[in-house]
Design a protein around this motif. Structure first.
Motif, PDB file in Angstrom:
ATOM      1  N   SER A  23      42.164  42.885  25.510  1.00 42.41           N
ATOM      2  CA  SER A  23      42.092  42.065  26.712  1.00 42.41           C
ATOM      3  C   SER A  23      41.880  40.600  26.360  1.00 42.41           C
ATOM      4  O   SER A  23      41.381  40.266  25.280  1.00 42.41           O
ATOM      5  N   ASP A  24      42.259  39.741  27.283  1.00 41.45           N
ATOM      6  CA  ASP A  24      42.140  38.297  27.094  1.00 41.45           C
ATOM      7  C   ASP A  24      41.747  37.703  28.436  1.00 41.45           C
ATOM      8  O   ASP A  24      42.437  37.922  29.442  1.00 41.45           O
ATOM      9  N   LYS A  25      40.635  36.985  28.480  1.00 39.14           N
ATOM     10  CA  LYS A  25      40.148  36.432  29.740  1.00 39.14           C
ATOM     11  C   LYS A  25      41.138  35.491  30.426  1.00 39.14           C
ATOM     12  O   LYS A  25      41.038  35.223  31.622  1.00 39.14           O
TER      13      LYS A  25
ATOM     14  N   LEU B 236      47.961  42.176  43.755  1.00 42.40           N
ATOM     15  CA  LEU B 236      46.899  41.199  43.563  1.00 42.40           C
ATOM     16  C   LEU B 236      45.814  41.812  42.688  1.00 42.40           C
ATOM     17  O   LEU B 236      45.351  42.928  42.945  1.00 42.40           O
ATOM     18  N   THR B 237      45.387  41.079  41.667  1.00 37.94           N
ATOM     19  CA  THR B 237      44.258  41.486  40.830  1.00 37.94           C
ATOM     20  C   THR B 237      43.038  40.711  41.290  1.00 37.94           C
ATOM     21  O   THR B 237      43.054  39.477  41.334  1.00 37.94           O
ATOM     22  N   THR B 238      41.954  41.416  41.644  1.00 37.76           N
ATOM     23  CA  THR B 238      40.816  40.777  42.304  1.00 37.76           C
ATOM     24  C   THR B 238      39.505  40.993  41.540  1.00 37.76           C
ATOM     25  O   THR B 238      39.441  41.761  40.586  1.00 37.76           O
ATOM     26  N   ASN B 239      38.449  40.349  42.038  1.00 38.37           N
ATOM     27  CA  ASN B 239      37.105  40.536  41.474  1.00 38.37           C
ATOM     28  C   ASN B 239      36.283  41.518  42.303  1.00 38.37           C
ATOM     29  O   ASN B 239      35.055  41.522  42.246  1.00 38.37           O
ATOM     30  N   SER B 240      36.961  42.352  43.088  1.00 37.02           N
ATOM     31  CA  SER B 240      36.282  43.301  43.958  1.00 37.02           C
ATOM     32  C   SER B 240      36.238  44.693  43.324  1.00 37.02           C
ATOM     33  O   SER B 240      37.290  45.269  43.033  1.00 37.02           O
TER      34      SER B 240
ATOM     35  N   ASN C 158      46.784  50.343  31.860  1.00 37.85           N
ATOM     36  CA  ASN C 158      45.721  49.469  32.353  1.00 37.85           C
ATOM     37  C   ASN C 158      44.690  49.161  31.269  1.00 37.85           C
ATOM     38  O   ASN C 158      44.327  50.041  30.480  1.00 37.85           O
ATOM     39  N   ILE C 159      44.225  47.912  31.242  1.00 43.78           N
ATOM     40  CA  ILE C 159      43.173  47.483  30.323  1.00 43.78           C
ATOM     41  C   ILE C 159      42.075  46.811  31.125  1.00 43.78           C
ATOM     42  O   ILE C 159      42.350  45.947  31.964  1.00 43.78           O
ATOM     43  N   ASN C 160      40.826  47.202  30.886  1.00 45.14           N
ATOM     44  CA  ASN C 160      39.700  46.488  31.479  1.00 45.14           C
ATOM     45  C   ASN C 160      39.366  45.272  30.632  1.00 45.14           C
ATOM     46  O   ASN C 160      39.442  45.329  29.399  1.00 45.14           O
ATOM     47  N   GLN C 161      38.993  44.162  31.276  1.00 46.25           N
ATOM     48  CA  GLN C 161      38.561  42.990  30.524  1.00 46.25           C
ATOM     49  C   GLN C 161      37.391  43.378  29.614  1.00 46.25           C
ATOM     50  O   GLN C 161      36.485  44.090  30.020  1.00 46.25           O
ATOM     51  N   GLY C 162      37.446  42.896  28.372  1.00 51.28           N
ATOM     52  CA  GLY C 162      36.439  43.258  27.391  1.00 51.28           C
ATOM     53  C   GLY C 162      36.813  44.482  26.575  1.00 51.28           C
ATOM     54  O   GLY C 162      36.115  44.838  25.625  1.00 51.28           O
ATOM     55  N   GLY C 163      37.927  45.111  26.919  1.00 51.44           N
ATOM     56  CA  GLY C 163      38.339  46.323  26.218  1.00 51.44           C
ATOM     57  C   GLY C 163      39.711  46.177  25.593  1.00 51.44           C
ATOM     58  O   GLY C 163      40.282  45.092  25.507  1.00 51.44           O
ATOM     59  N   GLU C 164      40.245  47.281  25.155  1.00 54.07           N
ATOM     60  CA  GLU C 164      41.578  47.318  24.567  1.00 54.07           C
ATOM     61  C   GLU C 164      42.212  48.668  24.884  1.00 54.07           C
ATOM     62  O   GLU C 164      41.539  49.595  25.326  1.00 54.07           O
ATOM     63  N   ARG C 165      43.485  48.758  24.630  1.00 57.29           N
ATOM     64  CA  ARG C 165      44.211  50.008  24.887  1.00 57.29           C
ATOM     65  C   ARG C 165      45.272  50.190  23.816  1.00 57.29           C
ATOM     66  O   ARG C 165      45.981  49.245  23.459  1.00 57.29           O
ATOM     67  N   SER C 166      45.356  51.397  23.309  1.00 60.45           N
ATOM     68  CA  SER C 166      46.324  51.708  22.255  1.00 60.45           C
ATOM     69  C   SER C 166      47.199  52.883  22.664  1.00 60.45           C
ATOM     70  O   SER C 166      46.813  53.709  23.492  1.00 60.45           O
ATOM     71  N   ASP C 167      48.350  52.950  22.058  1.00 52.95           N
ATOM     72  CA  ASP C 167      49.232  54.107  22.216  1.00 52.95           C
ATOM     73  C   ASP C 167      50.113  54.147  20.984  1.00 52.95           C
ATOM     74  O   ASP C 167      50.012  53.286  20.099  1.00 52.95           O
ATOM     75  N   PHE C 168      50.969  55.136  20.906  1.00 53.31           N
ATOM     76  CA  PHE C 168      51.878  55.207  19.766  1.00 53.31           C
ATOM     77  C   PHE C 168      53.167  55.895  20.173  1.00 53.31           C
ATOM     78  O   PHE C 168      53.231  56.609  21.175  1.00 53.31           O
TER      79      PHE C 168
ATOM     80  N   LYS D 149      42.720  44.236  34.225  1.00 58.52           N
ATOM     81  CA  LYS D 149      41.914  44.084  35.435  1.00 58.52           C
ATOM     82  C   LYS D 149      40.441  43.960  35.068  1.00 58.52           C
ATOM     83  O   LYS D 149      40.056  44.155  33.914  1.00 58.52           O
ATOM     84  N   GLU D 150      39.620  43.627  36.050  1.00 59.07           N
ATOM     85  CA  GLU D 150      38.195  43.437  35.818  1.00 59.07           C
ATOM     86  C   GLU D 150      37.527  44.768  35.456  1.00 59.07           C
ATOM     87  O   GLU D 150      37.982  45.837  35.879  1.00 59.07           O
ATOM     88  N   ASP D 151      36.450  44.689  34.661  1.00 56.83           N
ATOM     89  CA  ASP D 151      35.695  45.869  34.263  1.00 56.83           C
ATOM     90  C   ASP D 151      34.415  45.949  35.104  1.00 56.83           C
ATOM     91  O   ASP D 151      33.540  45.101  34.996  1.00 56.83           O
ATOM     92  N   PHE D 152      34.334  46.978  35.938  1.00 54.83           N
ATOM     93  CA  PHE D 152      33.175  47.152  36.806  1.00 54.83           C
ATOM     94  C   PHE D 152      32.301  48.326  36.382  1.00 54.83           C
ATOM     95  O   PHE D 152      31.394  48.722  37.122  1.00 54.83           O
ATOM     96  N   THR D 153      32.579  48.901  35.221  1.00 55.09           N
ATOM     97  CA  THR D 153      31.880  50.128  34.829  1.00 55.09           C
ATOM     98  C   THR D 153      30.372  49.937  34.683  1.00 55.09           C
ATOM     99  O   THR D 153      29.606  50.873  34.889  1.00 55.09           O
ATOM    100  N   GLY D 154      29.934  48.722  34.320  1.00 53.45           N
ATOM    101  CA  GLY D 154      28.495  48.498  34.137  1.00 53.45           C
ATOM    102  C   GLY D 154      27.780  48.001  35.377  1.00 53.45           C
ATOM    103  O   GLY D 154      26.570  47.731  35.337  1.00 53.45           O
ATOM    104  N   TRP D 155      28.492  47.875  36.488  1.00 49.63           N
ATOM    105  CA  TRP D 155      27.889  47.339  37.706  1.00 49.63           C
ATOM    106  C   TRP D 155      26.949  48.355  38.354  1.00 49.63           C
ATOM    107  O   TRP D 155      27.230  49.551  38.388  1.00 49.63           O
TER     108      TRP D 155
END
Length: 361
Positions: free
Chosen positions: A214-216, A342-346, A159-169, A245-251
């Motif tokens: 992430s990409d909007k 479904l990916t939502t804004n909730s 999973n990636i939040n919008q505005g972020g990134e994710r790495s693995d190896f 998915k949407e990033d709600f961490t700052g809400w």
């Protein structure tokens, strides 16, 4: 049914902070910074005995925090951690020991870390490949591109939040007798990939590190690709998938209370028992029980027989329908479960799973 249970469990795990970073520190909410969240022991022998590693977590906030608890997913992994408060600028240690007494097989274990100042637990991962007896690299890294050896060519990034990134190896190997430099062509936008070290010595392994930003314009499940070139030889395309998915961490609490809330009259559409080739359209009745507009960014089906239709946007209190056409000729005989996500804004339900079930004669 097993696939259904596995998917539900995976969805529950999404509630935790489980960011895989390939060799990068992971910063959480300006409070804690982990030096890594994955430790890969690589390939080793059953006779090697227990394997141990450490994760370091630095306090980058403005007040002390405590590592309250660390829960292992398996009794085969013992864990200890810093029990005293971790002051500002100080570092706590989480030590894990894999018993290596479970037999010869690839493994992945998790540690769920609860930190006093973080709302959600952090997931750390231990993985490796235990062997009964020593094998040549060519028998471990069986996918070959010139002298480059890989274990797999398809990778789940998570999973990636919008505005972020994710790495693995993953680990790769030089199966040749000369130093090997690997490059990549036709790399998807938002994907970066490299080997570390850049030049792999003969008979040695290296990390293949991949990062997806992430990409909007991209929501839900998406595929990314890169073609490796090793020693002048172009190999098969490597495939990576991630779920954005949407990033709600700052809400704030107030924002969340005023947010949308998707509801389904029924989360499962059961079509009973039908013959292959029978036209099928699953209809789900949706409503918005929240206080702001509901936006459905994307619908993903886990089977190519299912084609999601147009997604409704619903005002507070409004209702609408969502349709999925299913080509029953593409479904196997017997019981079938198709999962539509479904990916939502909730913030309450950022991901909604709907199910199409029945049997094909």
């Amino acid at each position: 049914m097993k696939r259904f249970v596995a998917y539900v469990l995976a969805s529950l795990l999404c509630a935790c902070v489980a960011m895989a970073q390939g060799g990068k520190p992971v910063e959480l909410e300006g409070i804690a910074q982990f030096d890594k969240v994955i430790h890969d022991f690589g390939d080793f022998m059953l006779s090697d005995g227990p394997k141990s590693c450490e994760f370091k977590v630095k306090n980058i906030g403005s007040r002390p925090f405590a590592i309250l608890q660390v829960v292992s997913s398996c009794g085969c992994t013992d864990v200890t951690w810093t029990k005293s408060p971790v002051k500002e600028g100080a570092t706590g240690i989480i030590s894990a020991t894999y018993a290596n007494d479970q037999g010869a097989y690839p493994f992945e274990k998790t540690l769920t870390v609860y930190i006093s100042s973080l709302e959600k637990p952090v997931i750390l991962r231990l993985r490796g490949n235990v062997m009964e007896k020593k094998k040549p690299l060519s028998q471990i890294y069986t996918i070959r591109i010139g002298d480059l050896g890989l274990k797999e060519d398809t990778f789940k990034v998570g999973n990636i939040n919008q505005g972020g990134e994710r790495s693995d190896f993953t680990l790769v190997a030089n199966l040749g007798k000369k130093p090997l430099t690997v490059s990549f062509k036709d790399v998807s936008p938002s994907l970066s990939i490299k080997t570390d070290p850049a030049t792999i010595e003969p008979g040695q392994t290296a990390k293949l590190i991949y990062t997806i930003k992430s990409d909007k314009s991209l929501w839900g499940k998406n595929w990314y690709h890169a073609t490796p070139v090793a020693g002048g030889r172009q190999g098969k395309v490597l495939k990576f998938w991630a779920f954005t998915k949407e990033d709600f961490t700052g809400w704030t609490k107030e924002q969340k209370e005023k947010a949308s809330q998707p509801m389904a009259a029924a989360s499962t559409y059961n079509f009973g028992v039908i013959k292959a080739g029978t036209p099928l359209e699953a209809v789900f009745e949706l409503s918005n029980a929240g206080k702001s507009k509901l936006v459905l960014y994307k619908a993903d089906a886990d089977h190519d027989a299912a084609v999601p239709g147009a997604l409704p946007s619903l005002a507070p209190g409004a209702k609408g329908s969502f349709k999925v056409k299913v080509d029953t000729n593409k479904l196997p005989k017997g019981e079938v479960v198709i999962i539509v996500t479904l990916t939502t804004n909730s913030p309450l339900r950022p991901i909604v799973n709907l199910f199409i079930s029945g049997a094909i004669e």
